[in-house]
Design an enzyme around this catalytic site. Sequence first.
Site, PDB file in Angstrom:
ATOM      1  N   LYS A 239      49.237  35.766  30.340  1.00 44.92           N
ATOM      2  CA  LYS A 239      48.778  34.755  29.393  1.00 44.92           C
ATOM      3  C   LYS A 239      47.727  35.289  28.424  1.00 44.92           C
ATOM      4  O   LYS A 239      47.336  34.603  27.493  1.00 44.92           O
ATOM      5  CB  LYS A 239      48.297  33.499  30.115  1.00 44.92           C
TER       6      LYS A 239
ATOM      7  N   LYS B 262      54.238  43.520  31.858  1.00 44.05           N
ATOM      8  CA  LYS B 262      54.186  42.314  32.701  1.00 44.05           C
ATOM      9  C   LYS B 262      53.903  41.068  31.844  1.00 44.05           C
ATOM     10  O   LYS B 262      53.136  41.146  30.895  1.00 44.05           O
ATOM     11  CB  LYS B 262      53.041  42.545  33.697  1.00 44.05           C
TER      12      LYS B 262
ATOM     13  N   LYS C 284      41.609  46.126  31.940  1.00 42.71           N
ATOM     14  CA  LYS C 284      40.711  45.077  31.439  1.00 42.71           C
ATOM     15  C   LYS C 284      39.535  45.672  30.668  1.00 42.71           C
ATOM     16  O   LYS C 284      39.068  45.072  29.708  1.00 42.71           O
ATOM     17  CB  LYS C 284      40.204  44.205  32.591  1.00 42.71           C
TER      18      LYS C 284
HETATM   19  P1  TYM Z   1      46.045  36.080  38.641  1.00 41.22           P
HETATM   20  O1  TYM Z   1      45.306  34.815  38.408  1.00 41.22           O
HETATM   21  O2  TYM Z   1      46.079  37.092  37.555  1.00 41.22           O
HETATM   22  O3  TYM Z   1      47.530  35.777  39.061  1.00 41.22           O
HETATM   23  C1  TYM Z   1      47.822  34.857  40.098  1.00 41.22           C
HETATM   24  C2  TYM Z   1      49.063  35.307  40.842  1.00 41.22           C
HETATM   25  O4  TYM Z   1      50.184  35.421  39.941  1.00 41.22           O
HETATM   26  C3  TYM Z   1      50.782  36.701  40.091  1.00 41.22           C
HETATM   27  N1  TYM Z   1      51.316  37.122  38.780  1.00 41.22           N
HETATM   28  C4  TYM Z   1      52.595  37.449  38.558  1.00 41.22           C
HETATM   29  N2  TYM Z   1      53.675  37.479  39.367  1.00 41.22           N
HETATM   30  C5  TYM Z   1      54.852  37.846  38.819  1.00 41.22           C
HETATM   31  N3  TYM Z   1      55.007  38.194  37.520  1.00 41.22           N
HETATM   32  C6  TYM Z   1      53.950  38.183  36.674  1.00 41.22           C
HETATM   33  N4  TYM Z   1      54.110  38.518  35.398  1.00 41.22           N
HETATM   34  C7  TYM Z   1      52.675  37.798  37.180  1.00 41.22           C
HETATM   35  N5  TYM Z   1      51.440  37.665  36.649  1.00 41.22           N
HETATM   36  C8  TYM Z   1      50.631  37.263  37.634  1.00 41.22           C
HETATM   37  C9  TYM Z   1      49.660  37.602  40.564  1.00 41.22           C
HETATM   38  O5  TYM Z   1      50.153  38.752  41.209  1.00 41.22           O
HETATM   39  C10 TYM Z   1      48.902  36.686  41.499  1.00 41.22           C
HETATM   40  O6  TYM Z   1      49.499  36.662  42.762  1.00 41.22           O
HETATM   41  N6  TYM Z   1      42.875  38.751  41.410  1.00 41.22           N
HETATM   42  C11 TYM Z   1      43.876  37.726  41.458  1.00 41.22           C
HETATM   43  C12 TYM Z   1      43.392  36.421  42.043  1.00 41.22           C
HETATM   44  C13 TYM Z   1      42.755  36.543  43.379  1.00 41.22           C
HETATM   45  C14 TYM Z   1      43.402  36.714  44.612  1.00 41.22           C
HETATM   46  C15 TYM Z   1      42.379  36.753  45.581  1.00 41.22           C
HETATM   47  C16 TYM Z   1      44.744  36.840  44.968  1.00 41.22           C
HETATM   48  C17 TYM Z   1      41.419  36.473  43.616  1.00 41.22           C
HETATM   49  N7  TYM Z   1      41.192  36.605  44.942  1.00 41.22           N
HETATM   50  C18 TYM Z   1      42.669  36.936  46.931  1.00 41.22           C
HETATM   51  C19 TYM Z   1      45.029  37.017  46.333  1.00 41.22           C
HETATM   52  C20 TYM Z   1      44.003  37.066  47.285  1.00 41.22           C
HETATM   53  C21 TYM Z   1      44.360  37.446  40.047  1.00 41.22           C
HETATM   54  O7  TYM Z   1      43.692  37.713  39.102  1.00 41.22           O
HETATM   55  O8  TYM Z   1      45.538  36.778  39.987  1.00 41.22           O
END
Ligand code: TYM
Length: 337
Positions: free
Chosen positions: A205, A202, A120
């Site tokens: 968006k 991966k 990032k």
């Molecule tokens: P975020 O918003 O980027 O993504 C949300 C969830 O989607 C999963 N994910 C994917 N899974 C499979 N293939 C992909 N290409 C893919 N892209 C995203 C992510 O692994 C995630 O589970 N930091 C986290 C949000 C968060 C969080 C937490 C998660 C904040 N606090 C506490 C768990 C526990 C995030 O940015 O996810």
Amino acid sequence: MTENTVTAPKKIIFSGMQPTGYPTLGNYLGAIKNWGALQEEYDCLYCIVDMHAITVRQDPAQLRKNAKNLLALFIACGLDPEENILYMQSQYHGHAELSWILNCYTYMGELGRMTQFKEKSAKNEANINTGLFTYPVLMAADILLFGTALVPVGDDQRQHLELSRDVAMRFNNIYGDVFTVPEAYIPKSGARIMSLTEPTRKMSKSDEENSYVSLMDAPDAVIRKFKRAVTDSDMEIRYDQAEKPGISNLLEIYANACGISIDAAVAEFEGKGYGHLKTTVGEAVVGNIIEPVQGRFAEISKDAAYLDEIMKKNAQRAAQIGERVLKKVKKKVGFVV
Ligand code: TYM
């Protein structure tokens, strides 16, 4: 003699998603779909992490809109707002409070090693703010605040989860058993859905539009994106992530969209061409995921008052659980409570 059946309290699940636009097919298959499957067996909190989202500059009106849309989408994807606690991170102050405390138990070196921070910062060179750096500490606070046992996430969150565990154990070593040490729940299949245009990366968006499918894409756009998906110059449909990342990704998406094994998916396409594979995968995603979700979303999002009510009620439910741990933590570190 009457017997009292004592039911053990259910274990707690916490997970979160950033309201930075509509979720992708990766977000759905890697996270939301599994959240739905866990809602009966556990007490679940699914959080819209708007505080995490502002580590990258956001348009305020758009962020608010995205957050509300994400709540409606969670419900449209099958998460029951009565069974689960679906809420906004910024509506419960406990996240920020615990995050500050945990900052004092996390090392710069640990945060500097985080892959997502490195990625990032490379993408946002003009805005490498400290929030971006301490992002995983806020995530640890999210999880540890509720005595969470299990965290269902995609593969890209593995490292952050490890850090949450390390911080919890470090704190417990000093003060006794305050935090539950959480386990990651990463599905065997669907945990890393890849980009349609660059299948070694991966699906995300924040990349170019044809590389990802959004849950709110028009059905014909979804079909078109799958038709354009990058594959290879070979002709064989088999699952081999190293040699055939594009085909393997399509097979994995298909298997997850249809609820079948990868082997069954491979068998279905035996002797078929790439064109047929791409169209069939696109149609399965549209028919099994996109259309049903969009249909329910249209219904749910009509009722803004209902969504506001859920938001308010669920933030209070989250606070009720969180306050117990937060109070204990404050006492342990020496605050007057
Ligand atoms: P975020 O918003 O980027 O993504 C949300 C969830 O989607 C999963 N994910 C994917 N899974 C499979 N293939 C992909 N290409 C893919 N892209 C995203 C992510 O692994 C995630 O589970 N930091 C986290 C949000 C968060 C969080 C937490 C998660 C904040 N606090 C506490 C768990 C526990 C995030 O940015 O996810």
